[in-house]
Scaffold this active site. Structure first.
Site, PDB file in Angstrom:
ATOM      1  N   ASP A  68       0.746  -1.096   0.038  1.00 53.68           N
ATOM      2  CA  ASP A  68      -0.050   0.215   0.001  1.00 53.68           C
ATOM      3  C   ASP A  68       0.915   1.286  -0.035  1.00 53.68           C
ATOM      4  O   ASP A  68       1.800   1.296   0.924  1.00 53.68           O
ATOM      5  CB  ASP A  68      -0.928   0.115   1.096  1.00 53.68           C
ATOM      6  CG  ASP A  68      -1.999   1.211   1.310  1.00 53.68           C
ATOM      7  OD1 ASP A  68      -3.129   0.802   0.628  1.00 53.68           O
ATOM      8  OD2 ASP A  68      -1.801   2.140   1.673  1.00 53.68           O
TER       9      ASP A  68
ATOM     10  N   ASN B  48      -2.605  13.236  -3.553  1.00 54.44           N
ATOM     11  CA  ASN B  48      -3.525  13.578  -4.596  1.00 54.44           C
ATOM     12  C   ASN B  48      -3.961  14.910  -4.245  1.00 54.44           C
ATOM     13  O   ASN B  48      -4.176  15.817  -5.139  1.00 54.44           O
ATOM     14  CB  ASN B  48      -4.875  12.642  -4.868  1.00 54.44           C
ATOM     15  CG  ASN B  48      -4.699  11.345  -5.591  1.00 54.44           C
ATOM     16  OD1 ASN B  48      -3.921  11.505  -6.298  1.00 54.44           O
ATOM     17  ND2 ASN B  48      -5.172  10.226  -5.264  1.00 54.44           N
TER      18      ASN B  48
ATOM     19  N   HIS C 261      -4.549  14.634  -9.299  1.00 54.83           N
ATOM     20  CA  HIS C 261      -4.501  13.308  -9.395  1.00 54.83           C
ATOM     21  C   HIS C 261      -3.498  12.777 -10.207  1.00 54.83           C
ATOM     22  O   HIS C 261      -2.979  11.624 -10.500  1.00 54.83           O
ATOM     23  CB  HIS C 261      -6.008  13.033 -10.070  1.00 54.83           C
ATOM     24  CG  HIS C 261      -7.001  13.165  -8.962  1.00 54.83           C
ATOM     25  ND1 HIS C 261      -7.190  12.334  -7.906  1.00 54.83           N
ATOM     26  CD2 HIS C 261      -7.852  14.047  -8.701  1.00 54.83           C
ATOM     27  CE1 HIS C 261      -8.031  12.289  -7.212  1.00 54.83           C
ATOM     28  NE2 HIS C 261      -8.566  13.567  -7.617  1.00 54.83           N
TER      29      HIS C 261
ATOM     30  N   ASP D  15      -1.406   9.551 -10.163  1.00 57.43           N
ATOM     31  CA  ASP D  15      -1.066   8.342 -11.074  1.00 57.43           C
ATOM     32  C   ASP D  15       0.241   7.930 -11.355  1.00 57.43           C
ATOM     33  O   ASP D  15       0.637   6.810 -11.754  1.00 57.43           O
ATOM     34  CB  ASP D  15      -2.009   8.760 -12.595  1.00 57.43           C
ATOM     35  CG  ASP D  15      -3.430   8.813 -12.305  1.00 57.43           C
ATOM     36  OD1 ASP D  15      -3.803   8.216 -11.409  1.00 57.43           O
ATOM     37  OD2 ASP D  15      -4.121   9.617 -13.347  1.00 57.43           O
TER      38      ASP D  15
ATOM     39  N   GLU E 127      -4.858   2.340  -4.302  1.00 59.29           N
ATOM     40  CA  GLU E 127      -3.355   2.453  -3.977  1.00 59.29           C
ATOM     41  C   GLU E 127      -2.615   1.148  -3.586  1.00 59.29           C
ATOM     42  O   GLU E 127      -1.653   1.159  -3.084  1.00 59.29           O
ATOM     43  CB  GLU E 127      -2.762   3.648  -3.529  1.00 59.29           C
ATOM     44  CG  GLU E 127      -3.230   3.358  -1.859  1.00 59.29           C
ATOM     45  CD  GLU E 127      -4.565   4.152  -1.563  1.00 59.29           C
ATOM     46  OE1 GLU E 127      -4.704   4.227  -0.510  1.00 59.29           O
ATOM     47  OE2 GLU E 127      -5.634   4.156  -2.570  1.00 59.29           O
TER      48      GLU E 127
END
Length: 387
Positions: free
Chosen positions: A258, A266, A271, A275, A301
């Site tokens: 994780d 974010n 965002h 990504d 994630e």
């Protein structure tokens, strides 16, 4: 009644344009597959090339003959590109342009106003070579890829060998020699090309649908952002692998990873930065794990990795390698990549319950986060839990 060369060329041009219209409107517009697009281009170029040859013996021969040579070689390059698209990225533009370019120069410099075979050796060689490359691409496809690609490979191979024979006979016997005229002249070439074009076009319709199916299957199993397996595909493949490992009595490890403080990335950087972080972790996984390991995006994630035959201690080292590799990534989108926490569960020999393993790894991941993140924690053994 024997058909003359002009009549056969007209017939071949009609066949070319008919197949082009049928293939484009029935197959390409329905599938939009790369292969059907390249084959449509090949049919168009074959039609243009054969139509240009109809001007031989006229005042237009000076440009029509070289133009026909270039168009036909360009069609052969499209055959190669189409076959290549079935398994890998197509050749670069300059690679596709080499044959037509050399053919153009050779044809222009070889008295095209009076010589209907201007640039003949270059034209014949590149036709054989490029179609041969297309044959190779079809042959290296997996045997179960489709029902027809072996037939197409055979057709391409026959045509490639025929053109190689033509260039050898042309150089040894000359275009007016008895062997060249009887075996490799315009009449037998036109007849063979017509037959193989019709056979190939019907087979390629099936192959285009197969490529579309393969593409849809890949989209259904791969996460679009990271290129890793999606959750559904990972679970299916992992369950199959666990069943295989049960019979071989092989122990393995499952990693649940994780990205730390992902939401804050974010929120702070947007965002696009998130990504980028996900893609960086996926790239790090791909560069570290083996081809036999399974790696998937489990959700958001969170990522999951199954390592057959790997102990939890070794899995911990692999997790550390992934984190180190990720930190080496540079990006102009995000100023810093996040750290990663890992929960690692041992997969005892004979265990096949994937969900139980995921739960165990998730508990270890929770402990890793509660201990300060950026670390890996080994889960309590499932055998100990069962005791």
């Amino acid at each position: 009644m024997l058909l003359d060369t002009l009549t056969l060329r007209v017939a071949l041009a009609v066949v070319d344009v008919t197949l082009l219209l049928l293939f484009y409107f029935i197959t390409y517009r329905r599938t939009r597959s790369a292969y059907s697009g390249w084959w449509s281009s090949a049919l168009l170029l074959f039609f243009v090339g054969n139509a240009a040859y109809l001007l031989d013996g006229t005042v237009y021969q000076v440009w029509a003959n070289p133009f026909g040579n270039v168009a036909l070689v360009g069609g052969a390059a499209s055959v190669w590109a189409g076959a290549r698209s079935l398994r890998a990225p197509v050749p670069k533009a300059w690679q596709l342009a080499v044959g037509p370019a050399i053919t153009a120069v050779a044809s222009v410099l070889d008295n095209p106003a009076t010589n209907i075979w201007s640039g003949g050796p270059a034209y014949l060689f590149f036709m054989g070579a490029l179609i041969g490359l297309g044959c190779r691409e079809l042959l290296v496809l997996d045997r179960d890829y489709s029902r027809v690609h072996r037939v197409l490979a055979l057709s391409a191979g026959v045509l490639s060998l025929f053109y190689i024979g033509r260039v050898i006979a042309f150089l040894a016997d000359g275009p007016e020699g008895p062997v060249f005229l009887a075996v490799f002249g315009s009449v037998p070439t036109t007849l063979l090309s017509t037959l193989l074009l019709v056979m190939a076009s019907f087979a390629m319709t099936d192959l285009s649908h197969e490529q579309q199916t393969q593409d849809l299957r890949a989209r259904a199993t791969v996460d679009g952002l990271t290129g890793l397996l999606n959750r559904t595909a990972f679970v299916s493949l992992a369950e199959d692998e666990l069943r295989r490992l049960k019979w071989t009595r092989t122990s393995s490890s499952l990693i649940l990873a994780d990205l730390d403080h992902f939401k804050s990335i974010n929120d702070e950087f947007g965002h696009a930065a998130g990504d980028t972080a996900l893609q960086a972790f996926a790239a790090a996984c791909t560069s570290v794990v083996r081809s036999t390991d399974l790696v998937g995006r489990y959700g958001g994630e969170e990522f999951i990795i199954l390592l057959p035959g790997v102990t939890p201690e070794t899995a911990s080292g692999i997790a550390a390698d992934i984190s180190r590799r990720m930190m080496m990534e540079k990006s102009g989108v995000i100023p810093r990549l996040p750290t990663v926490s890992y929960g690692i569960a041992a997969v005892p020999a004979g265990r096949v319950d994937l969900q139980e393993l995921v739960t165990s790894a998730d508990e270890a991941l929770y402990r890793a986060k509660s201990l300060g993140r950026n670390r890996s924690v080994l889960a309590t053994s499932l055998e100990d839990k069962s005791a």
